[in-house]
Each structure stands twice: as C-alpha cells, then as structure tokens.
Write a protein that holds these residues in place. Sequence first.
Motif, mmCIF file in Angstrom:
data_model
loop_
_atom_site.group_PDB
_atom_site.id
_atom_site.type_symbol
_atom_site.label_atom_id
_atom_site.label_comp_id
_atom_site.label_asym_id
_atom_site.label_seq_id
_atom_site.Cartn_x
_atom_site.Cartn_y
_atom_site.Cartn_z
ATOM 1 N N ALA A 62 100.604 -56.825 51.261
ATOM 2 C CA ALA A 62 101.196 -57.042 49.941
ATOM 3 C C ALA A 62 100.223 -56.519 48.900
ATOM 4 O O ALA A 62 99.014 -56.537 49.111
ATOM 5 N N PRO A 63 100.735 -56.028 47.761
ATOM 6 C CA PRO A 63 99.814 -55.587 46.714
ATOM 7 C C PRO A 63 99.023 -56.764 46.161
ATOM 8 O O PRO A 63 99.468 -57.909 46.239
ATOM 9 N N GLY A 64 97.866 -56.504 45.649
ATOM 10 C CA GLY A 64 97.061 -57.574 45.055
ATOM 11 C C GLY A 64 95.603 -57.179 44.957
ATOM 12 O O GLY A 64 95.227 -56.037 45.224
ATOM 13 N N GLU A 65 94.792 -58.167 44.608
ATOM 14 C CA GLU A 65 93.371 -57.914 44.446
ATOM 15 C C GLU A 65 92.679 -57.664 45.781
ATOM 16 O O GLU A 65 93.179 -58.072 46.836
ATOM 17 N N MET A 66 91.521 -57.041 45.715
ATOM 18 C CA MET A 66 90.677 -56.832 46.899
ATOM 19 C C MET A 66 89.219 -56.849 46.444
ATOM 20 O O MET A 66 88.902 -56.372 45.358
ATOM 21 N N LEU A 67 88.353 -57.390 47.285
ATOM 22 C CA LEU A 67 86.934 -57.450 46.935
ATOM 23 C C LEU A 67 86.081 -57.417 48.198
ATOM 24 O O LEU A 67 86.337 -58.163 49.143
ATOM 25 N N VAL A 68 85.083 -56.540 48.216
ATOM 26 C CA VAL A 68 84.145 -56.472 49.341
ATOM 27 C C VAL A 68 82.905 -57.329 49.072
ATOM 28 O O VAL A 68 82.552 -58.184 49.864
ATOM 29 N N TRP A 69 82.249 -57.063 47.938
ATOM 30 C CA TRP A 69 80.986 -57.761 47.651
ATOM 31 C C TRP A 69 81.299 -59.102 47.022
ATOM 32 O O TRP A 69 81.779 -59.174 45.893
ATOM 33 N N MET A 70 81.002 -60.166 47.753
ATOM 34 C CA MET A 70 81.345 -61.523 47.317
ATOM 35 C C MET A 70 80.087 -62.264 46.867
ATOM 36 O O MET A 70 78.992 -62.001 47.331
ATOM 37 N N ARG A 71 80.314 -63.249 46.030
ATOM 38 C CA ARG A 71 79.196 -64.115 45.653
ATOM 39 C C ARG A 71 78.924 -65.113 46.787
ATOM 40 O O ARG A 71 79.821 -65.485 47.520
ATOM 41 N N GLY A 72 77.670 -65.575 46.873
ATOM 42 C CA GLY A 72 77.312 -66.574 47.879
ATOM 43 C C GLY A 72 76.837 -65.932 49.161
ATOM 44 O O GLY A 72 76.265 -64.853 49.162
ATOM 45 N N GLY A 73 77.077 -66.621 50.278
ATOM 46 C CA GLY A 73 76.682 -66.086 51.574
ATOM 47 C C GLY A 73 75.269 -66.428 51.985
ATOM 48 O O GLY A 73 74.841 -66.086 53.086
ATOM 49 N N LEU A 74 74.549 -67.060 51.083
ATOM 50 C CA LEU A 74 73.177 -67.442 51.431
ATOM 51 C C LEU A 74 73.191 -68.679 52.307
ATOM 52 O O LEU A 74 73.919 -69.632 52.039
ATOM 53 N N LYS A 75 72.359 -68.663 53.326
ATOM 54 C CA LYS A 75 72.205 -69.881 54.124
ATOM 55 C C LYS A 75 71.556 -70.926 53.242
ATOM 56 O O LYS A 75 70.660 -70.647 52.465
ATOM 57 N N LYS A 76 72.042 -72.148 53.367
ATOM 58 C CA LYS A 76 71.431 -73.223 52.585
ATOM 59 C C LYS A 76 70.028 -73.480 53.102
ATOM 60 O O LYS A 76 69.773 -73.422 54.298
ATOM 61 N N SER A 77 69.117 -73.777 52.203
ATOM 62 C CA SER A 77 67.752 -74.043 52.640
ATOM 63 C C SER A 77 67.762 -75.279 53.533
ATOM 64 O O SER A 77 68.491 -76.240 53.297
ATOM 65 N N GLY A 78 66.963 -75.250 54.563
ATOM 66 C CA GLY A 78 66.904 -76.395 55.475
ATOM 67 C C GLY A 78 67.953 -76.314 56.578
ATOM 68 O O GLY A 78 67.926 -77.108 57.494
ATOM 69 N N VAL A 79 68.865 -75.378 56.499
ATOM 70 C CA VAL A 79 69.877 -75.257 57.553
ATOM 71 C C VAL A 79 69.393 -74.226 58.573
ATOM 72 O O VAL A 79 68.937 -73.155 58.182
#
Lengths: 644, 644
Positions: A627-644
């Motif tokens: 279906a038509p719509g938005e697309m995005l490759v580079w996303m915000r986040g993705g960092l492992k949480k510290s201590g995990v």
Amino acid sequence: MTKTKKDRQFRPVPVPSVVLGGLFGARQDAVCAATAETLLDRCVEAGMVRAIDTTQPSPGIVLPLQPWGGSTQMFWDSDLGKSIETVAFSLYRRPNPELEARVDKIIDLYEKMQDADGYLNAWFQRVQPGRRWTNLRDFHELYCAGHLMEGAVAYYQATGKRKLLDIMCRYADYMITVFGHGPGKIAGYCGHEEVELALVKLARVTGEKKYLDLAKYFIDERGTEPHYFTEEAIRDGRDPADFIQKSYEYNQAHQPVREQKKVVGHAVRAMYLYSGMADIATEYNDDTLTSALDTLWDDLVTKQMYITGGIGPAASNEGFTDYYDLPNESAYAETCASVGLVFWANRMLGRGPNRRFADIMEIALYNGSLSGLSLDGKTFFYENPLESAGKHHRWIWHRCPCCPPNIGRLVASIGSYMYAVADDEIAVHLYGESSVKAEVAGTKIELSQATRYPWHGAVRLTLKVEKPTRFAISLRIPGWAKGAKLSIDGGAVDLASIMVDGYARIEHAWTGREVIDLELPLIPRALWADPRVRQDTGRFALMRGPLVYCTEGVDNGEGLNALTVTGDPARAVESEVAALGGAVALDVEATRDVSTGFEGSLYRETPPATQPAKVRFVPYHLWDNRAPGEMLVWMRGGLKKSGV
Amino acid sequence: MTKTKKDRQFRPVPVPSVVLGGLFGARQDAVCAATAETLLDRCVEAGMVRAIDTTQPSPGIVLPLQPWGGSTQMFWDSDLGKSIETVAFSLYRRPNPELEARVDKIIDLYEKMQDADGYLNAWFQRVQPGRRWTNLRDFHELYCAGHLMEGAVAYYQATGKRKLLDIMCRYADYMITVFGHGPGKIAGYCGHEEVELALVKLARVTGEKKYLDLAKYFIDERGTEPHYFTEEAIRDGRDPADFIQKSYEYNQAHQPVREQKKVVGHAVRAMYLYSGMADIATEYNDDTLTSALDTLWDDLVTKQMYITGGIGPAASNEGFTDYYDLPNESAYAETCASVGLVFWANRMLGRGPNRRFADIMEIALYNGSLSGLSLDGKTFFYENPLESAGKHHRWIWHRCPCCPPNIGRLVASIGSYMYAVADDEIAVHLYGESSVKAEVAGTKIELSQATRYPWHGAVRLTLKVEKPTRFAISLRIPGWAKGAKLSIDGGAVDLASIMVDGYARIEHAWTGREVIDLELPLIPRALWADPRVRQDTGRFALMRGPLVYCTEGVDNGEGLNALTVTGDPARAVESEVAALGGAVALDVEATRDVSTGFEGSLYRETPPATQPAKVRFVPYHLWDNRAPGEMLVWMRGGLKKSGV
C-alpha cells in the motif's frame, strides 16, 4: 608456469548455465511473465521501433521537447538493446515464441538500417544524418552501440541466432577502423561509458581479441591531454565551456583513468567505466588498472555509499556530491547506479574471490537494485530514497526509461553473478536456491544449493562431477555472518584455517558424493553510520543477512519518525509475511512520540509525551509493494540499554 | 456610541514618528550607510532605470532568457518601488541629498513615462505595449503598481515631495475607472497580491476612501466564479489549463477569500493578500474577513511555520506544501515570505493588541526576516534554511531581486511596527531602545524605552504628555516571558489583574512623571516540535526571548550533527560576542560522536564513541556573518536528565 594468485582470471558463468529457485527464481518468473513483455510494449509506445523502421519517415525530434525530450531519443538504441537483453535472458528460463518473434523483427529493422560500412545508430542515421561522430561527449553514440552489443550477446546465447551478433561485430569492426591514433582516425571515446564492458562481452563470446583491444584503447585514452572533448567541441564550432555539467568529472574524463582517486560525476557512467576497467584488468592482468580501481572502490564504499548500496545522492548530476553527503528523503540513488555497482563489484572478482567486493555486490543487489522492480515485475523505481513521506511510488514507466530494462536484465541474469570459474576453482559469490553447470579443472561439474536464503541461513551444497577431480570450491563467508559454520559430510570444518580473502576455500579431490553444509547466522543487527554522515546521526539501520530493513506506514501507521526503537534489534521477533512472498518481518519494541498537547502550537517547551508501540520492519527492497505510505530506513533508538 | 472592543482600530504610527537605538538602530544605520545605496546601484546595473527612460530605446527582452529572465523584468517596477521605499525610510534617519537626488531623477522618469490616462508600467509601456491588462494572472501588473504606491507614500512622508504620490494617485484613479463590474470594466484582480495593501496605505495618507474601496473590491472579487483568470486566458487566446503552477491555489484565487481555510500556494502572495485583507477588516470593521483570517492564521502557525517564522518550505512553488512538512536543509523560507508574515501579523493587530499575533510578528522579524540581511547591510539571503552543510552563503544580489529591498524597507521602517495607536490607547508591540511621538486621547505624547532588549530583559518606559490625560498603555507580555514583572514608579503591579489578550493594559491618568519598569526574563529555553514534523523528531531548538539560536561551524568545528547537547539549556553560560554586535552567545555542555573506527567502512555494528564537548549557540539571524561553514538549528539532546 603456475599462475600467481593475482593472475587467476575468474569469469562469470554464462547465464544459461544456472537454474534458479527461491527468491530470485520467483523474481525471474515475474520478469518472464511481465517485465520482458512490458519493456517491449513501452519501447513500441515510445516510438522506438518506428524510429528504426527505414520504411517509415524519420521520427524527427518528438515534440513537445520535455526536459528529457531529444536527449531521451538519443539513447533509444540503448533502451532497445537492454530490452532485447532482458527478453533474451527471460527466454532461457521460459521459452516464449511470441516475444522471440517480436525481437526478431526489431533485429531485422536494425539489419536493414545498418550502413554499408557497419555504422548503426537510430539518432544519427534517422534524425541527424551527417552529424555522426561530431559530439561524443553528449550524444551517447558509442553507449548506444554498447547496449546493442550486450543485447546481441545475450540473444545469441539464448537462441543461437547470430544475426544481431553479426550486425554488432560488423559495427565493432568498423569502429576499429575509426578510433585510435593515426591519420584520419578519431582519438576519442564516449561521454557515457558502456561500450568498453560491452566490447569485452563481445570478445568473450566471439573469441576475438581485437574487441578487447578496442575496449582497452577507449579506457587508456580517456581523460588524456590534449583533451578530446575540448578539441571535438572546437572542431564542431561549439564553445567547450558551454557544457551544462561544467566539468569532465561528470564523465570521469577529467584525468587519465589510472590517476583517478575519487569517485565523481554521473553515477551510472562511473560504474560502467569501472566495470570496463575491471574487465580489462582481468583480461590483461593489468595491475595498474587494478590498483586504481582499489583506490576508487574504497573511496566509494567508505565515503559515498548508502547502506543500501545506493549511490549518487543528487538529482542535479544524477551522481556524486561531497563525501558523507547522503540525504535520505531526497536521495537520487538511481536504480541503474546500484545495478552498475553490482556490475563493477562482480568484475572486481575477476582477479579472485574477495569478500570486500562480493559483500557489497550482494548488498547493492538485494537493496539498492532490487528495490527498483516490484514483486509482480510490472512497476519500477527510478530513484531509491531511504525515506519517503508517502509520495514516492513505483512508476509504470519513466520519461528516461533506462532503469526498467537495467534491473530487468540484472534479475534475469543473476545466475552468472552467483558463480564464477577459474581454471581449477569455482567460486560461490552469492547464495540462493540454484544449480550451476560448469567445467572446472577439465571436468564437467554441477553444483547445487538447497537453501531458503536470504530468509534462512542454512545452505546445503551438493555436487556432481563427471569424474573424481581435485579442484577448489570457494564459498563466501559474508562479513556479517559471525559464527558461520561449515561442515562436510557432517564433519565440522575449522573455517579459520581455510579462509582466503573472506572465502572458505575447500580444495579437495571431489567424488561427487560430498554434502557441504554452510550455516550463516541471520541475526538481526543494528548498524550505525560514520557520524560524518550528518543525515544519519542519532539513528540506526536494521539489517538481517544482506538485507537492509525499513519501516512502512502500512505496518506502523504514519509518522515513522515519531517512533523510537527501545527493544534490542538482535532479539526482534521474526515472522513471515505472505503478502511479501514469505519475506521475514522483524518486530521490535518501541515508543511513539505523540502530538497530544501540540494543538495550539507547533513548538513547545516540553518534549512530546510517548506511548508504547511495536515497530515492524520489512526488507527495504520490498517497500511500496502493498500500500502507498511512508517509509523509513534510519530509525531513532536501537541502542542497547546500559546494564543489559 | 462607545466602540466595542473589536471595533477599535489600531493603526501603526508613521515611520518618522519613531527614533530607534539598540539593535535596530544599528541595523538602520547599516541600511543608511550601505543597503539603500546598494539597492539603487543594483537597480541601475540591472537596467531598471534605463528601462523607464523614454529617451532610450525600449529595453526589449533582455537575453539570454534565464529561468527568471523576462519574468524578472516584468516586475522591475516593484524592485524600484521597494528600493525607493527603503531609501525614503533611510532619509528619515539620515538625510542624504545625493540619494534623494537619485530618487528624484527616477521619479522624473516615471512622470515622463506615465500615460495620459494615468497608466504606468515599464513592461507594458516599453516592452509589450498593447498587451496592457491582458494577463493579470502572470504579469505582476497591479503588483508593480502597488510597490510604486508604497514607495510614493514613504517618499512623501520622508521628504514632503508629492510628485510620485500624485503620479500614483492618478494611476489609482485610472484603475478605479478600469476595474469593477459593469460595461467595459474588467472584473479582475492581480495574480500577485500587493496592490490591496498598497491602496490602503495610499488611502491613509491621502484620506481618500475611494482607494480603500478599490482595495476592498480586489479582495471581494478574488476567487469568485466564473473565474476571472480562466475567462481572461480564453479571451487572450491562451489555454487556461496551460498554467505552470497548475492550480489557482498558487495565487490564493481558488476560492473566494472568505471561504479559504488553508494557507496555500506562493508564500509571499499569501502574506500580501492576508495583509490587505487584515487592513480592510480593520478599516471596514469587517468581521467576515477577520474570521477567515483567524482560521488562516491558526492554519499557518500550528501546521506550516518554521520555528524561525520562516514559511514556504518548497522552492518549486516558492510556497507551501503539506502540513508538518518543514525540511531544514532544503528549506526555501524566502526572506520576503517572513517579511510578509511580519506585515500580516502587524495588520492583525489592527483590531486590537493580541499576543497571539504580536509574538509571531516578533519571531518572524528577529529570525526568518532579519537573517536575510548581513550585519553590514551589504549582503543578503534569499532562502533561509535551518541547516546548512556549509555551502549556503549571503549573496551580493539575486537574479530575482525581491528580497534585498524587502528586508531593507522592513528594517528601515521597523518603528511603525513597534507602536500602534487607537483613540485612547497606545500599544507597545515590540521592545527596543526607542522613542515614539504620537497623539493619544487628543494629547501629544512621547513614550520612550530605555533597554538593551533583546539581549537584556529590563525595559524602562518613560512618558511625556502635553497635558495630564487618561489613556491606556498596553504592553505586550510575550508568551515565553514566564515570571515577567511590572512596576510603576517602583511599585509592583499585579500583572494577572490587568492582562488583556496577552497585553498588560495600564489605564491611568498620566502626568508624564511616571516610570514604568518591565522585566522580561530571558531564560534560554529548549523547544520541541510537534512530532508530526518528521524532520525535527529527537531534536530541540534553543531560544532566548524572541531569538532562535543556532550552532555554527566557526564556533564548534564542522560536524554539527555529531553533537548532542547534554547540559541543561536553561543553565547555558551567557557571553557577549563583539564580532556579532554584542549579541549574547550561549554555551552548553555536549558530547560529540567521533568517527574513530569508521576508517574501513561507513557503517558498523557499534554506535560511534563520544567525547565531551562544549557547544556554542549564537542567534540564528546572525549566522554566516563571520566565516563560512556549517549551521544547524535543530540539535540532538537538550533533554533534562532524569532526577535532575
């Protein structure tokens, strides 16, 4: 004398030698069922076939002259050439007498149009006769010839019919009398590279070294002084400075090719030049060319390449700009340019298997190139942005129709990119359900892959040999495949001990009863860009195997930039999406910034509130198929949480 | 009858009534010293003066016809008009007989060129005679007249010389005979709005209501059916569909103006239309216009405005695109459009002081507009992006020279935007070192501000009155000025009890001995965008008072997107930068992503390492005044750490 390692000459197997299943088998079926015919239909609609029909009046310049107008027509021969090539490759897989008859008719028209001296070009024979060889810089004259040569080679291999091959050999023989140094000769070369790599194909299929020599001449001559394009312009009464692209960097003709250090100018032109250079480096064992190409390769992949293998960020020159300038939403990243990168990478393997080139070949193939063709084979992308606000969609056709036949012919011929053969070695560059017939160390062999790659990482290779023979099988272990495992007949092999340039090189006296199992772990992984890529800072991209993933509005709702991935991408939940041909989707925990409280103003002094969300990633090359719509490759986040 | 609140009519004070010091005083000095003369010089160089000299041959169409070519020439009258206006305003501040003589000569040429019937237009008298009133949609005919009217009013007020004013009154009188309904009349209006607001100025200075009526006619007629532009095209033998901008939305002529709900099309056109509508709403107490404008205002500021007050993100239509589509690096955000927003906001105050409009007026003035003029008054920005990779720089001039005189005349006339007067009230819309003379409640008064605003938040107002008189002084308390304090003669005033629409309304029998102290806290503050603005997610912008801040390469090194602000922006360290006219810079703790480890590849599986950094912010409008380089408004980080 034993050849040194670098003097090995790997040549791709002919397209008909490989039969494919799996992802590419299905894509080839779509080319057979839809793309091949579509290409011919659209060429006819555009007037290309009428243009070469000498019983019809000259097409003249088709009006209204759009931005592409006359210049599009100038390279109609190339569109026909690539379309013929796509049809030819499709005929290997699925005979189609009707399509074949249509191509035969086009070839008949070219035969009738060809001049007695061998010259053949729709524009200069039909629209501007008398202007032959007057503007090599701008008029795609040899470029058109190159694509017809490639079409001729493919059609000959597919059908055994020599007519177009003979036409193009006559033309190439004429070129040999025209180009070069000496009295009455033209010391020039084409403003759009292509004929160089085509002449290599012509040489390989005919066994005629003279075509290699002509290709080498064009490469050696390029960018030398006094500059051909400048002298040509003066001779033709044009001001050499009156050049819309301003610098010969556009044509990679600003310096002799062996002195070039930076990838510049029009992206497709660059890829075709480097492909031709790599072929000549292989055929002549020319280390000076290989050395220049090594430098250019690193320049491209460490400073100028999208993570998708897309290249050429700017529309203005359809090409390269500054280092680390990789805008996502406005990315040009033409399908043809990524296809060209596959061509180049593949030819860099001519001097031996090397993961440095093959890994990029695979990425450019599966992402930047394959995105250019819809699942059903009927629609196309010209530009391949890495972000869309929802208005970028697949086209039925393009005013500059170079990309559809380019991705069509690549998909239809992908088998020859998977396997390459040297005297006593067969290299497996790409994985996928397939089997290849080849001759290695004097023995006929058949090597088969049973696998669901790229969706699953298990690859079982089985072999048939005419007679027990000692030779090497080199299997690429992709750089991302950490923890890859290899076993022969159930016995684990110590990979590290047999790795050569990123390939597991198994030298063995093969009996044909061996079973080789390769396990390539397909763990989803987050990737970060060099922070000099300003557009990607604070963001990550998700990959799994060779596939770049993206998010789409159809899965996640609109507002993709409002999402922040909070879960560990490596632990994404996998599932198969039937609507995308069984592609593996990846689901990860996320949060979504919400617009609550922004009703009265676009800007406020507290950050947006967030709510929990799940985000679904799908393979980038499959976007805009549902279906038509938005697309995005580079996303915000993705960092492992510290201590995990 | 006592006027109801909404029937109050606030009109800006005449420009000569205000004397400025401080930031705008210095800017006006630069206009007097450089900009005013530069504008005339460049008009001469472009051929504009020769074009209206009837002793010279017709200029014809100047070749080569560039993308702007003929169309630029079509609005040369407007460039001269705005340049005359800028010179006129500069003469208030600093007499300059030489500049005045140059303008007198230009006015003499217009006098000689004017037709007997009053018509005046360089293009249609000198280049295309006989084409008068044949293409109102595209040819800027009334737009040109409007700018000459504005120039005439300013020059008359500056010098007392009536010649250009009389010329333009004759032209306006002729227009009254031409436009309207009835036999032989043209029921049209201009494709580029401007004449409407100009006619209001002409009416105010001459006291002639007929000019208001003509302005009202143009506004009422706009966008009605049958559509004038369509009928005009047919009458002129053109295909109405052959319109490069495709929709009359480009001209805000797609609907009657009172039915328009969405801000669309060419941004400058829109601002000029709404300005004219607001003037007419004030002069006629027209609630239907005010109501439409209220809707359009909210549409603009809550969905389509950059934080700088820049508007019109796209180059393709020099205007609006989709809601929340605010790209930073490719922002068009033409200087003229922000100047137009200042015009519109100012006129929305005609029906009474209201922070809703005045806060935005101030933001568009100090950021989107003022960025268009260098500190020395010699160079200009046409586009005002919120991010630059280092290649966007101030121009000496622009092929379409609309912006330089537009920001020039705004700066030179800014006093009249600071103060407005109704019968028994004076409103202080903007703060800054200045004094204004006005007549309020029948008494001559002089109100002075002693302040270093916008760098410091203390404003001391003192008053002189001809005789003790009761009237109101309304002081804007900006929405961002939390904790603002007001005192009169040292006694604190409970602000909440006297706030009306965001203004502190002090009604008092003034003796002229009062001292009013206003303290506007200038605490740096981080702002976040509605997450529907995809380009700003995960980022914040820093403001202090009305000023948007940015980072520049000259302070922070290149790679601004590699910075993440970790400190609390509200606790930024302030310092004054001499090279920026004493502007307050803000320093905050940050980290910088480093490229270490990315030598071999653009992409890798671990995030970039970071190192500590300090980041310096400077006012956005001052960027590119010191050294070329990168610039960035929306920065990563800025979130308060949890627990802090």
